[in-house]
Each structure stands twice: as structure tokens, then as C-alpha cells.
Design an enzyme around this catalytic site. Sequence first.
Site, PDB file in Angstrom:
ATOM      1  N   PRO A  11       0.786  -1.221   0.000  1.00 42.93           N
ATOM      2  CA  PRO A  11       0.000   0.000   0.000  1.00 42.93           C
ATOM      3  C   PRO A  11       0.824   1.281   0.000  1.00 42.93           C
ATOM      4  CG  PRO A  11      -0.106  -1.072   2.142  1.00 42.93           C
ATOM      5  CD  PRO A  11       0.587  -2.010   1.217  1.00 42.93           C
ATOM      6  N   ASN A  12       0.299   2.230  -0.730  1.00 41.41           N
ATOM      7  CA  ASN A  12       0.829   3.594  -0.844  1.00 41.41           C
ATOM      8  C   ASN A  12       2.095   3.710  -1.677  1.00 41.41           C
ATOM      9  OD1 ASN A  12      -1.226   4.923   0.752  1.00 41.41           O
ATOM     10  ND2 ASN A  12      -0.319   3.866   2.499  1.00 41.41           N
ATOM     11  N   TYR A  24      11.160   8.563   1.612  1.00 39.06           N
ATOM     12  CA  TYR A  24      11.123   7.527   0.580  1.00 39.06           C
ATOM     13  C   TYR A  24      11.877   7.894  -0.693  1.00 39.06           C
ATOM     14  CZ  TYR A  24       7.544   5.732   3.675  1.00 39.06           C
ATOM     15  OH  TYR A  24       6.872   5.267   4.774  1.00 39.06           O
ATOM     16  N   ASN A  75       7.933  -5.755  -1.141  1.00 36.50           N
ATOM     17  CA  ASN A  75       7.933  -4.610  -0.253  1.00 36.50           C
ATOM     18  C   ASN A  75       6.510  -4.514   0.274  1.00 36.50           C
ATOM     19  OD1 ASN A  75       7.825  -2.147   1.016  1.00 36.50           O
ATOM     20  ND2 ASN A  75       9.061  -1.084  -0.505  1.00 36.50           N
ATOM     21  N   HIS A  81       3.964  -4.750   9.143  1.00 35.50           N
ATOM     22  CA  HIS A  81       3.818  -4.668  10.589  1.00 35.50           C
ATOM     23  C   HIS A  81       2.474  -5.179  11.096  1.00 35.50           C
ATOM     24  CE1 HIS A  81       7.127  -2.102   9.543  1.00 35.50           C
ATOM     25  NE2 HIS A  81       6.297  -1.302   8.912  1.00 35.50           N
ATOM     26  N   GLU A  99      12.466  -9.654   1.495  1.00 36.16           N
ATOM     27  CA  GLU A  99      11.687  -8.492   1.944  1.00 36.16           C
ATOM     28  C   GLU A  99      12.524  -7.240   1.712  1.00 36.16           C
ATOM     29  OE1 GLU A  99       9.962  -6.769   6.217  1.00 36.16           O
ATOM     30  OE2 GLU A  99      10.654  -8.840   6.094  1.00 36.16           O
ATOM     31  N   HIS A 101      12.598  -2.821   1.884  1.00 34.21           N
ATOM     32  CA  HIS A 101      12.023  -1.544   2.313  1.00 34.21           C
ATOM     33  C   HIS A 101      12.936  -0.428   1.830  1.00 34.21           C
ATOM     34  CE1 HIS A 101       9.057  -3.492   4.805  1.00 34.21           C
ATOM     35  NE2 HIS A 101      10.019  -4.300   5.210  1.00 34.21           N
ATOM     36  N   ARG A 108      13.209   4.296  12.341  1.00 36.86           N
ATOM     37  CA  ARG A 108      11.940   5.016  12.358  1.00 36.86           C
ATOM     38  C   ARG A 108      11.145   4.675  13.617  1.00 36.86           C
ATOM     39  NH1 ARG A 108       9.108   4.498   6.795  1.00 36.86           N
ATOM     40  NH2 ARG A 108       7.946   6.234   7.705  1.00 36.86           N
TER      41      ARG A 108
END
Length: 146
Positions: A11-12, A24, A75, A81, A99, A101, A108
Amino acid sequence: MSASIYVLNGPNLNRLGTREPSTYGTATLGDIESLCRDVGEDLDLEIEFRQSNHEGMLVDWIQEAGDLAQGLVINPAAFTHTSVALHDAIRAAEIPTVEVHLSNVFAREAFRHHSYVSPVALGVICGFGPTGYRLALEALSTVIRP
């Protein structure tokens, strides 16, 4: 014969380039797709690149990858989470999974430090921006063709 690798994005990530560029970066998802296709060509990998904001769609694609592909780069974004469903789908797919990111999730907020995906992934790459996708594809290439 080319090996098939699914590259799935959560998402996003369709908002990359305009969404929080200080976190990002400015690369768009289209830029990342082009990078993955170029790396795939160099490594003789067939890349299936997709993005969805919907958890169930990602589960469907992971299952498809399990049936059709030799590896998976994911990703999961915020689903990292929260999603036991992605964890279970990756476990059931039984293909090497990396995975990825863009940001360093460990630098973060604390809630981003836990991943439901990591326990069923071969490895995790975070904090290197789009280069993380290149690293993931290179790693998968060495695993599926020892």
C-alpha cells in the site's frame, strides 16, 4: 531459460515520488519497475512487477508466485507490521523470498521495527532506497541458480 521472479509492492507505494520524499526519496514506482526490469534482463530473470493497496490482492499474487515463479521480492509496506495473512501466504508459497524496504525501518517509529514477513523471508534489505530492489534480485539470482 529465464527464471520468473515476482516483485510485489504494498500500500501507498503507488504514491512514491510525491509521498514523503524526505523518507522515501523521489523515485517513482515506475522508476523502480524500470530498474527491476533492467536488472532482470542483466540476470536473465523474467520480472512480474505489481502493486496493490489491498492485502487480499497481495495474498492472491503471492499464491500465484508460489505456483509460477522461482522467487519473490516483496515490499509489503505498512502490511509488514500488521499482516499475518502475508506471512502465511509467503510460508505456503515455498519459494525464496526477499523483503525490501526503501527506508531503514529500524531508524523510524518503534511500531515499524516488527515484521510479520521477516520470519518467512530468506533475507531483508532496508534503507538503500531503490537499490534495495537490485540487491534483492541479485541475491535471489544466486539462490535459485547456485
